[in-house]
Design a protein around this motif. Structure first.
Motif, PDB file in Angstrom:
ATOM      1  N   ASP A  39      -7.392 -10.896 -14.072  1.00  0.00           N
ATOM      2  CA  ASP A  39      -8.309 -11.931 -14.584  1.00  0.00           C
ATOM      3  C   ASP A  39      -9.139 -11.398 -15.752  1.00  0.00           C
ATOM      4  O   ASP A  39      -9.557 -10.237 -15.771  1.00  0.00           O
ATOM      5  N   LYS A  40      -9.389 -12.299 -16.716  1.00  0.00           N
ATOM      6  CA  LYS A  40     -10.308 -12.020 -17.829  1.00  0.00           C
ATOM      7  C   LYS A  40     -11.596 -12.778 -17.530  1.00  0.00           C
ATOM      8  O   LYS A  40     -11.590 -14.009 -17.446  1.00  0.00           O
ATOM      9  N   LYS A 100     -14.529  -3.007 -12.478  1.00  0.00           N
ATOM     10  CA  LYS A 100     -13.398  -3.612 -13.193  1.00  0.00           C
ATOM     11  C   LYS A 100     -12.061  -2.937 -12.877  1.00  0.00           C
ATOM     12  O   LYS A 100     -11.023  -3.604 -12.786  1.00  0.00           O
ATOM     13  N   ILE A 141      -9.735  -6.192 -13.478  1.00  0.00           N
ATOM     14  CA  ILE A 141     -10.157  -7.309 -14.318  1.00  0.00           C
ATOM     15  C   ILE A 141     -10.645  -6.784 -15.658  1.00  0.00           C
ATOM     16  O   ILE A 141     -10.962  -5.604 -15.802  1.00  0.00           O
ATOM     17  N   CYS A 142     -10.703  -7.668 -16.640  1.00  0.00           N
ATOM     18  CA  CYS A 142     -11.208  -7.332 -17.970  1.00  0.00           C
ATOM     19  C   CYS A 142     -12.507  -8.108 -18.188  1.00  0.00           C
ATOM     20  O   CYS A 142     -12.581  -9.304 -17.883  1.00  0.00           O
ATOM     21  N   TYR A 172     -15.760  -9.550 -20.514  1.00  0.00           N
ATOM     22  CA  TYR A 172     -16.300  -9.983 -21.800  1.00  0.00           C
ATOM     23  C   TYR A 172     -17.739 -10.455 -21.551  1.00  0.00           C
ATOM     24  O   TYR A 172     -18.119 -10.747 -20.419  1.00  0.00           O
ATOM     25  N   LYS A 205     -13.835 -19.600 -23.418  1.00  0.00           N
ATOM     26  CA  LYS A 205     -12.761 -19.615 -22.400  1.00  0.00           C
ATOM     27  C   LYS A 205     -11.444 -20.071 -23.023  1.00  0.00           C
ATOM     28  O   LYS A 205     -10.392 -19.451 -22.815  1.00  0.00           O
ATOM     29  N   LEU A 249      -9.615 -17.086 -21.124  1.00  0.00           N
ATOM     30  CA  LEU A 249     -10.310 -16.462 -20.004  1.00  0.00           C
ATOM     31  C   LEU A 249     -10.002 -17.188 -18.702  1.00  0.00           C
ATOM     32  O   LEU A 249      -9.692 -18.383 -18.704  1.00  0.00           O
ATOM     33  N   ASN A 250     -10.141 -16.478 -17.588  1.00  0.00           N
ATOM     34  CA  ASN A 250      -9.857 -17.065 -16.276  1.00  0.00           C
ATOM     35  C   ASN A 250     -11.107 -17.454 -15.507  1.00  0.00           C
ATOM     36  O   ASN A 250     -11.108 -18.405 -14.729  1.00  0.00           O
TER      37      ASN A 250
END
Length: 471
Positions: A21-22, A44, A49-50, A52, A117, A122-123
């Protein structure tokens, strides 16, 4: 338990994220969002996950707001997190819309988050609500007279998009974490001014309850929210079963069978609300008074109808209730504006007039094709249909109107455009203005906005053609 582990357990229990997931973190620079960002960043790798971060400068607190933005940017630099920010004059937007700065700020924040998003694919969007926020929300809703669903308060996950990973932490725990990690978050002094209802509850009501009634009121209210959620999930399963039993979609309408009205009130009201929301596709504006209007109306004569919010009409058909969409009015030349919902448009022709200028307007939803001549003429324009979320309005100009001209990033006043083009004052109010979601998309015959332009990703087009009748 270490706070980081507490948050990890809460994330897993509520299935907030999945591998790959972002996640965008809403970062104000205050203790809550800084704690959220730092903990998620430390987790993370474990969560795969990534991260932002996004910051909105509301331009409400002058130099202090700029320092908030600078702090958030520098924190993300240190943590090697991609940072996005936007400055918005919230006071100006609130005045234009006639709403509070608090509501305007919330709308603009979520708008920016959702823009990112879509742009970054993005998720999840992570919001920094905590245990104290939950308690304050429940008190506010109870004061306003909420039902069971309102007492659930802030949900850990909403729409499988918005997540609240530190909803399990108290404000004291968050402040402790920020101190321990030497994060030195920014402090918004307005949070300590009793100018908003929430601030009054935070600064006065909860301390009073803690001192006089229950020193653990924050956790008590959070337990209440949890219990209400457990009960509500059971009730919702029964509502779904009854909805499938009594409600039938048929030929662009929804029929609620008369046998539904024999059910217990608690179940019936929820079935009706679900029917209204499913049929209209809109979750707000329906109130309990509208539900009870339907119940009362169902007992009356067949053939009668009532109008409800969100362009819904209810018709009594021998005790069954039929929900239909109100058909848009065919406007006459003397009408001054047209309002349409984007989802209602397939092919539509309407008449429109401003002063001596008369038009027939044709709206068409069509598929993108490379052979289309997009420079047809000044009275025919094409827009990216999928960028329009809700409402199309065609009207005359208003004071303060601005547009983002094609190829530009900043706005330009329509008044200045008219002056530069030397359009006579008596003709300016006869030039139609086309708006999408309250943003100006087209000054007909003059300029098109950059915000709804067609690009390589466009799949569906909205074609608008103006046929001049007389001038």
């Amino acid at each position: 338990m270490i706070l980081k582990d507490k948050v990890l357990k809460y994330i897993i229990e509520n299935s907030m994220v999945k591998q790959g997931d972002k996640v965008l973190v809403a970062l104000s620079g205050g203790p809550d969002s800084v704690c959220l960002l730092h903990i998620l960043n430390s987790l993370k790798n474990e969560l795969d996950i990534c991260i932002y971060a996004a910051h909105i400068n509301h331009c409400l607190r002058g130099e202090e707001a700029d320092k908030d933005e600078g702090y958030a940017k520098e924190l993300c630099r240190k943590l090697d997190i991609k940072f996005y920010s936007k400055a918005i004059d919230i006071n100006n937007i609130a005045n234009e819309k006639g709403i509070s700065t608090e509501l305007a700020g919330r709308e603009e924040r979520y708008k920016f988050f959702n823009e990112l998003k879509d742009e970054l694919k993005l998720n999840k969007i992570a919001i920094a609500h905590n245990l104290n926020d939950q308690a304050e929300t429940i008190i506010m809703r109870a004061i306003r007279g909420t039902g069971l669903e309102g007492l659930i308060g802030i949900r850990p996950v909403r729409e499988n998009l918005y997540i609240r990973p530190i909803l399990c932490l108290s404000r004291k725990e968050i402040e402790f974490y920020c101190g321990k990690e030497d994060l030195r978050p920014r402090i918004d002094k307005t949070n300590y001014e009793d100018i908003y209802a929430r601030n009054k509850i935070r600064l006065k009501a909860i301390p009073f309850i803690e001192e006089n009634f229950n020193k653990d009121i924050v956790n008590t209210l959070n337990r209440l929210a949890y219990m209400c959620n457990v009960d509500n999930e059971f009730i919702e399963s029964m509502v779904l079963e009854s909805y499938n039993k009594y409600c039938l979609e048929y030929n662009k309408s929804l029929i609620i069978k008369k046998d539904a009205f024999k059910e217990k009130e608690a179940l019936l009201t929820r079935v009706l609300r679900k029917a209204l929301m499913n049929f209209s596709g809109v979750c707000n504006n329906f109130e309990m008074k509208h539900i009870y209007d339907i119940i009362s109306f169902q007992k009356g004569s067949t053939g009668k109808s009532i109008n409800l919010p969100n362009d819904v009409k209810a018709i009594n058909s021998y005790g069954d209730i039929k929900l239909e969409k109100n058909k848009p009015n065919r406007l006459k030349f003397e009408d001054k504006s047209i309002t349409m919902k984007i989802n209602d448009i397939i092919s539509e022709t309407l008449d429109f007039g401003l002063g001596n200028a008369k038009y027939s307007i044709c709206f068409e939803k069509i598929k993108f094709e490379k052979h289309i001549n997009f420079k047809d003429n000044e009275l025919i324009k094409y827009f990216d249909y999928d960028k329009i979320k809700n409402v199309i309005i065609i009207r005359k100009r208003l004071d303060g109107d601005k547009i983002v001209p094609i190829g530009m990033t900043g706005t330009k006043k329509i008044k200045d455009i008219f002056i530069n083009l030397k359009i006579p004052k008596d003709k300016r109010d006869e030039i139609p203005i086309v708006t999408f979601d309250n943003k100006i998309a087209w000054i007909v015959g003059i300029k098109v906005s950059d915000e709804f332009k067609i690009n390589k990703d466009t799949k569906n087009l909205l074609k608008i053609s103006f046929l001049r009748k007389e001038f």
